[in-house]
Design a protein around this motif. Structure first.
Motif, PDB file in Angstrom:
ATOM      1  N   LEU A  61       0.854  -1.188   0.000  1.00 63.22           N
ATOM      2  CA  LEU A  61       0.000   0.000   0.000  1.00 63.22           C
ATOM      3  C   LEU A  61       0.890   1.238   0.000  1.00 63.22           C
ATOM      4  CD1 LEU A  61      -2.752   1.468   0.638  1.00 63.22           C
ATOM      5  CD2 LEU A  61      -2.271   0.987   3.022  1.00 63.22           C
ATOM      6  N   TYR A  62       0.602   2.183  -0.883  1.00 66.87           N
ATOM      7  CA  TYR A  62       1.319   3.456  -0.942  1.00 66.87           C
ATOM      8  C   TYR A  62       0.351   4.587  -0.650  1.00 66.87           C
ATOM      9  CZ  TYR A  62       5.063   1.064  -3.467  1.00 66.87           C
ATOM     10  OH  TYR A  62       6.085   0.224  -3.824  1.00 66.87           O
ATOM     11  N   ASP A  95       6.064   9.549   0.334  1.00 70.53           N
ATOM     12  CA  ASP A  95       5.154   8.406   0.297  1.00 70.53           C
ATOM     13  C   ASP A  95       5.462   7.484   1.459  1.00 70.53           C
ATOM     14  OD1 ASP A  95       3.831   9.052  -2.130  1.00 70.53           O
ATOM     15  OD2 ASP A  95       5.490   8.222  -3.290  1.00 70.53           O
ATOM     16  N   PHE A  96       4.411   7.035   2.107  1.00 72.08           N
ATOM     17  CA  PHE A  96       4.555   5.942   3.052  1.00 72.08           C
ATOM     18  C   PHE A  96       4.281   4.669   2.267  1.00 72.08           C
ATOM     19  CE2 PHE A  96       3.132   8.533   7.005  1.00 72.08           C
ATOM     20  CZ  PHE A  96       4.430   8.907   7.254  1.00 72.08           C
ATOM     21  N   ILE A  97       5.058   3.650   2.528  1.00 71.24           N
ATOM     22  CA  ILE A  97       4.807   2.330   1.965  1.00 71.24           C
ATOM     23  C   ILE A  97       4.485   1.402   3.133  1.00 71.24           C
ATOM     24  CG2 ILE A  97       7.286   1.810   1.940  1.00 71.24           C
ATOM     25  CD1 ILE A  97       6.725  -0.092  -0.424  1.00 71.24           C
ATOM     26  N   LEU A 112       9.431   4.383  10.789  1.00 74.57           N
ATOM     27  CA  LEU A 112       8.486   3.400  11.318  1.00 74.57           C
ATOM     28  C   LEU A 112       7.470   4.058  12.244  1.00 74.57           C
ATOM     29  CD1 LEU A 112      10.925   0.455  12.138  1.00 74.57           C
ATOM     30  CD2 LEU A 112       9.275   0.557  10.260  1.00 74.57           C
ATOM     31  N   GLN A 113       7.954   4.957  13.111  1.00 73.16           N
ATOM     32  CA  GLN A 113       7.067   5.632  14.060  1.00 73.16           C
ATOM     33  C   GLN A 113       6.077   6.543  13.339  1.00 73.16           C
ATOM     34  OE1 GLN A 113       7.004   5.107  17.545  1.00 73.16           O
ATOM     35  NE2 GLN A 113       5.043   6.041  17.128  1.00 73.16           N
ATOM     36  N   LEU A 114       6.549   7.311  12.376  1.00 73.98           N
ATOM     37  CA  LEU A 114       5.662   8.195  11.616  1.00 73.98           C
ATOM     38  C   LEU A 114       4.600   7.395  10.865  1.00 73.98           C
ATOM     39  CD1 LEU A 114       8.326  10.692  10.250  1.00 73.98           C
ATOM     40  CD2 LEU A 114       6.503  11.217  11.896  1.00 73.98           C
ATOM     41  N   ALA A 115       5.019   6.316  10.208  1.00 72.81           N
ATOM     42  CA  ALA A 115       4.075   5.482   9.468  1.00 72.81           C
ATOM     43  C   ALA A 115       3.085   4.798  10.406  1.00 72.81           C
ATOM     44  CB  ALA A 115       4.829   4.448   8.637  1.00 72.81           C
TER      45      ALA A 115
END
Length: 120
Positions: free
Chosen positions: A35-36, A51-53, A92-95
């Motif tokens: 998922l993007y 972009d977060f993946i 990782l924390q932001l996502a």
């Protein structure tokens, strides 16, 4: 729009001050396991796209900042405004924090509708 706050993190001062806002989602970029989501990192009126993946692995989902054309700009943004080198643990924390938003929950629902066998 979400303001990220995490008092347990060693980089809390950086994460607390950074605003993460939903920008765009394109279901065509995704597949059943990936998922993007395009977001904006904002600080004091300035912003940068990234972009977060998210990778789905055995009923769990892990996310970070996608290493693509936006990545170097996001790293430079963090360095410029916070004098902090963006670490994988920060990503990782932001996502993970973004996963708690209404936008993210709607996006996952769209993905589940597109790939129902993966979410069964």
């Amino acid at each position: 729009m979400v303001v990220i706050k995490d008092k347990d993190s060693s980089v809390a001062s950086f994460i607390e001050q950074l605003e993460v806002a939903f920008h765009h989602f394109d279901l065509q970029r995704c597949d059943a396991k990936t998922l993007y989501v395009t977001i904006l990192l904002k600080y004091r009126g300035q912003k940068v796209l990234c972009d977060f993946i998210y990778i789905m692995n055995h009923q769990e989902m892990y996310g970070a900042i996608s290493i693509n054309e936006h990545y170097k700009h996001a790293k430079a943004f963090i360095q410029q405004h916070f004098h902090h080198t963006l670490l994988y643990s920060d990503e990782l924390q932001l996502a993970q924090n973004f996963m708690k938003t209404v936008h993210f929950k709607r996006i996952v629902q769209q993905l589940a509708n597109q790939f129902p066998k993966s979410f069964a």
